[in-house]
Design a protein around this motif. Structure first.
Motif, PDB file in Angstrom:
ATOM      1  N   SER A  75      36.246 -27.454  33.016  1.00 13.46           N
ATOM      2  CA  SER A  75      35.897 -28.784  33.519  1.00 13.46           C
ATOM      3  C   SER A  75      34.398 -28.992  33.663  1.00 13.46           C
ATOM      4  CB  SER A  75      36.568 -29.014  34.883  1.00 13.46           C
ATOM      5  OG  SER A  75      37.966 -28.920  34.789  1.00 13.46           O
ATOM      6  N   HIS A  76      33.649 -27.895  33.817  1.00 14.08           N
ATOM      7  CA  HIS A  76      32.229 -28.035  34.159  1.00 14.08           C
ATOM      8  C   HIS A  76      31.249 -27.491  33.118  1.00 14.08           C
ATOM      9  CE1 HIS A  76      33.046 -29.495  38.198  1.00 14.08           C
ATOM     10  NE2 HIS A  76      33.935 -28.538  38.353  1.00 14.08           N
ATOM     11  N   LEU A  77      31.731 -26.698  32.176  1.00 13.38           N
ATOM     12  CA  LEU A  77      30.805 -26.071  31.232  1.00 13.38           C
ATOM     13  C   LEU A  77      30.777 -26.773  29.890  1.00 13.38           C
ATOM     14  CD1 LEU A  77      31.366 -22.219  31.732  1.00 13.38           C
ATOM     15  CD2 LEU A  77      29.813 -23.779  32.953  1.00 13.38           C
ATOM     16  N   LYS A  78      29.588 -26.894  29.335  1.00  6.24           N
ATOM     17  CA  LYS A  78      29.430 -27.320  27.962  1.00  6.24           C
ATOM     18  C   LYS A  78      29.513 -26.086  27.074  1.00  6.24           C
ATOM     19  CE  LYS A  78      26.351 -31.107  29.321  1.00  6.24           C
ATOM     20  NZ  LYS A  78      24.985 -31.682  29.192  1.00  6.24           N
ATOM     21  N   ILE A 133      23.164 -20.148  37.909  1.00  8.20           N
ATOM     22  CA  ILE A 133      23.281 -18.891  38.628  1.00  8.20           C
ATOM     23  C   ILE A 133      24.652 -18.934  39.305  1.00  8.20           C
ATOM     24  CG2 ILE A 133      22.303 -17.385  40.393  1.00  8.20           C
ATOM     25  CD1 ILE A 133      20.429 -17.949  38.014  1.00  8.20           C
ATOM     26  N   VAL A 134      25.478 -17.948  39.039  1.00 12.13           N
ATOM     27  CA  VAL A 134      26.844 -17.937  39.566  1.00 12.13           C
ATOM     28  C   VAL A 134      26.931 -16.955  40.727  1.00 12.13           C
ATOM     29  CG1 VAL A 134      29.284 -17.651  39.026  1.00 12.13           C
ATOM     30  CG2 VAL A 134      27.698 -18.408  37.247  1.00 12.13           C
ATOM     31  N   THR A 135      27.414 -17.435  41.860  1.00 11.65           N
ATOM     32  CA  THR A 135      27.604 -16.562  43.014  1.00 11.65           C
ATOM     33  C   THR A 135      29.087 -16.529  43.377  1.00 11.65           C
ATOM     34  OG1 THR A 135      27.329 -18.265  44.731  1.00 11.65           O
ATOM     35  CG2 THR A 135      25.323 -17.211  43.864  1.00 11.65           C
ATOM     36  N   ALA A 136      29.480 -15.490  44.102  1.00  9.63           N
ATOM     37  CA  ALA A 136      30.897 -15.280  44.431  1.00  9.63           C
ATOM     38  C   ALA A 136      31.239 -15.765  45.839  1.00  9.63           C
ATOM     39  CB  ALA A 136      31.255 -13.804  44.268  1.00  9.63           C
ATOM     40  N   ALA A 178      28.340 -26.540  47.865  1.00  9.23           N
ATOM     41  CA  ALA A 178      28.999 -27.223  46.750  1.00  9.23           C
ATOM     42  C   ALA A 178      29.401 -26.219  45.674  1.00  9.23           C
ATOM     43  CB  ALA A 178      28.058 -28.271  46.152  1.00  9.23           C
ATOM     44  N   ALA A 179      30.537 -26.471  45.050  1.00  7.47           N
ATOM     45  CA  ALA A 179      30.977 -25.600  43.963  1.00  7.47           C
ATOM     46  C   ALA A 179      30.011 -25.691  42.780  1.00  7.47           C
ATOM     47  CB  ALA A 179      32.394 -25.970  43.538  1.00  7.47           C
ATOM     48  N   ILE A 180      29.482 -26.887  42.559  1.00  3.88           N
ATOM     49  CA  ILE A 180      28.481 -27.107  41.509  1.00  3.88           C
ATOM     50  C   ILE A 180      27.276 -27.787  42.138  1.00  3.88           C
ATOM     51  CG2 ILE A 180      27.895 -28.354  39.400  1.00  3.88           C
ATOM     52  CD1 ILE A 180      29.687 -26.159  38.742  1.00  3.88           C
ATOM     53  N   ASP A 181      26.126 -27.154  42.045  1.00  2.00           N
ATOM     54  CA  ASP A 181      24.875 -27.707  42.557  1.00  2.00           C
ATOM     55  C   ASP A 181      23.910 -27.761  41.376  1.00  2.00           C
ATOM     56  OD1 ASP A 181      22.476 -28.316  43.768  1.00  2.00           O
ATOM     57  OD2 ASP A 181      22.752 -26.946  45.459  1.00  2.00           O
ATOM     58  N   GLU A 182      23.995 -28.830  40.604  1.00  2.00           N
ATOM     59  CA  GLU A 182      23.218 -28.933  39.367  1.00  2.00           C
ATOM     60  C   GLU A 182      21.712 -28.925  39.595  1.00  2.00           C
ATOM     61  OE1 GLU A 182      24.469 -31.971  36.731  1.00  2.00           O
ATOM     62  OE2 GLU A 182      26.523 -31.204  36.554  1.00  2.00           O
ATOM     63  N   ARG A 184      19.946 -27.367  41.722  1.00  2.00           N
ATOM     64  CA  ARG A 184      19.500 -25.999  42.003  1.00  2.00           C
ATOM     65  C   ARG A 184      20.046 -24.987  40.994  1.00  2.00           C
ATOM     66  NH1 ARG A 184      21.112 -24.484  47.815  1.00  2.00           N
ATOM     67  NH2 ARG A 184      19.672 -22.757  47.429  1.00  2.00           N
ATOM     68  N   ARG A 185      20.830 -25.459  40.041  1.00  2.00           N
ATOM     69  CA  ARG A 185      21.437 -24.606  39.007  1.00  2.00           C
ATOM     70  C   ARG A 185      22.338 -23.528  39.632  1.00  2.00           C
ATOM     71  NH1 ARG A 185      18.317 -21.426  35.965  1.00  2.00           N
ATOM     72  NH2 ARG A 185      16.488 -21.526  37.310  1.00  2.00           N
ATOM     73  N   LEU A 186      23.109 -23.916  40.634  1.00  2.00           N
ATOM     74  CA  LEU A 186      23.998 -22.981  41.304  1.00  2.00           C
ATOM     75  C   LEU A 186      25.456 -23.330  41.023  1.00  2.00           C
ATOM     76  CD1 LEU A 186      22.369 -22.487  44.827  1.00  2.00           C
ATOM     77  CD2 LEU A 186      22.799 -20.704  43.125  1.00  2.00           C
ATOM     78  N   MET A 187      26.260 -22.297  40.799  1.00  2.00           N
ATOM     79  CA  MET A 187      27.695 -22.476  40.583  1.00  2.00           C
ATOM     80  C   MET A 187      28.436 -21.485  41.474  1.00  2.00           C
ATOM     81  SD  MET A 187      29.901 -22.075  37.049  1.00  2.00           S
ATOM     82  CE  MET A 187      29.270 -23.618  36.361  1.00  2.00           C
ATOM     83  N   ARG A 188      29.423 -22.018  42.217  1.00  2.00           N
ATOM     84  CA  ARG A 188      30.220 -21.182  43.123  1.00  2.00           C
ATOM     85  C   ARG A 188      31.704 -21.450  42.836  1.00  2.00           C
ATOM     86  NH1 ARG A 188      26.503 -24.145  46.450  1.00  2.00           N
ATOM     87  NH2 ARG A 188      24.753 -22.875  47.228  1.00  2.00           N
ATOM     88  N   PRO A 189      32.272 -20.812  41.831  1.00  2.00           N
ATOM     89  CA  PRO A 189      33.625 -21.156  41.390  1.00  2.00           C
ATOM     90  C   PRO A 189      34.754 -20.672  42.293  1.00  2.00           C
ATOM     91  CG  PRO A 189      32.761 -19.344  40.086  1.00  2.00           C
ATOM     92  CD  PRO A 189      31.629 -19.824  40.951  1.00  2.00           C
TER      93      PRO A 189
END
Length: 216
Positions: free
Chosen positions: A32-35, A139-142, A169-173, A175-180
């Motif tokens: 849903s979120h990745l190109k 940047i992906v964090t757990a 937020a699960a997606i913080d564009e 700041r380039r942060l992703m928390r799936p």
């Protein structure tokens, strides 16, 4: 030190987890979120949360087109720090995920506190990294559901205002942060890891209630 109760199995067994709801949830999130060919950099500590996310992302990568790299930030604060770095390298080698080890020097006398300084240096290392001359898209964090609750409690104790009480937020564009994993409980993560015999490291500092988050 690696959790002695867990033993790492080969990727053949890992493929049996394709239909697991946790992997399906992650795959849906990524789709849903990745190109196509998005580059992700996983913050890998070697603990349960990030090690499990490494395994899940490596599986998801088999069906979703994205690049996966990992970074372990070596703070040098524990006698086990070298072992954790080695563990992360071994995990990534097994899963064929490129990894960088970033060494940082934490000022133990800083007025900010060891936790805050270590976190600041960790994010600096993650955001400043490049692969083949390009920065990662995310940047992906757990961070998971329990972390979200702990953060809210910490902010309440600190007397934060409305803005400070906002959720991660699960997606913080910006700041380039992703928390799936924000909608997943730590209990679910541990059950998955134990079911699939995934190995991780235990950080002894997590039991030290002098650190604010551990106290909470």
């Amino acid at each position: 030190m690696a959790n002695s109760k867990k033993s790492l199995k080969n990727s053949k067994k890992a493929t049996n987890s394709v239909a697991h709801p946790l992997l399906l949830q992650l795959s849906h999130f990524l789709s849903s979120h990745l190109k196509p060919n998005t580059q992700l950099l996983l913050a890998l500590s070697g603990g349960l949360d990030s090690t499990l996310l490494l395994h899940l992302l490596a599986l998801a990568k088999q069906t979703i087109p994205f690049e996966l790299h990992a970074m372990h930030v070596h703070h040098g604060l524990s006698a086990n720090a070298d072992k954790w770095a080695e563990f992360c390298m071994q995990q990534c080698q097994t899963l064929n995920v490129p990894i960088q080890i970033a060494h940082v020097n934490v000022d133990k006398n800083s007025k900010l506190g060891i936790e805050a300084v270590a976190r600041q240096l960790r994010y600096q290392a993650l955001f400043n990294t490049q692969s083949n001359g390009t920065v990662p898209d995310f940047i992906v964090t757990a961070h998971h559901q329990d972390d979200q609750a702990e953060t809210l409690l910490l902010q309440l104790f600190r007397g934060a205002g409305v803005k400070g009480l906002s959720s991660m937020a699960a997606i913080d564009e910006p700041r380039r942060l992703m928390r799936p994993l924000l909608d997943v409980s730590r209990k679910t993560l541990q059950e998955y890891a134990e079911l699939h015999n995934i190995q991780w490291c235990d950080d002894e500092s997590n039991d030290n209630t002098q650190y604010e988050r551990n106290f909470v």
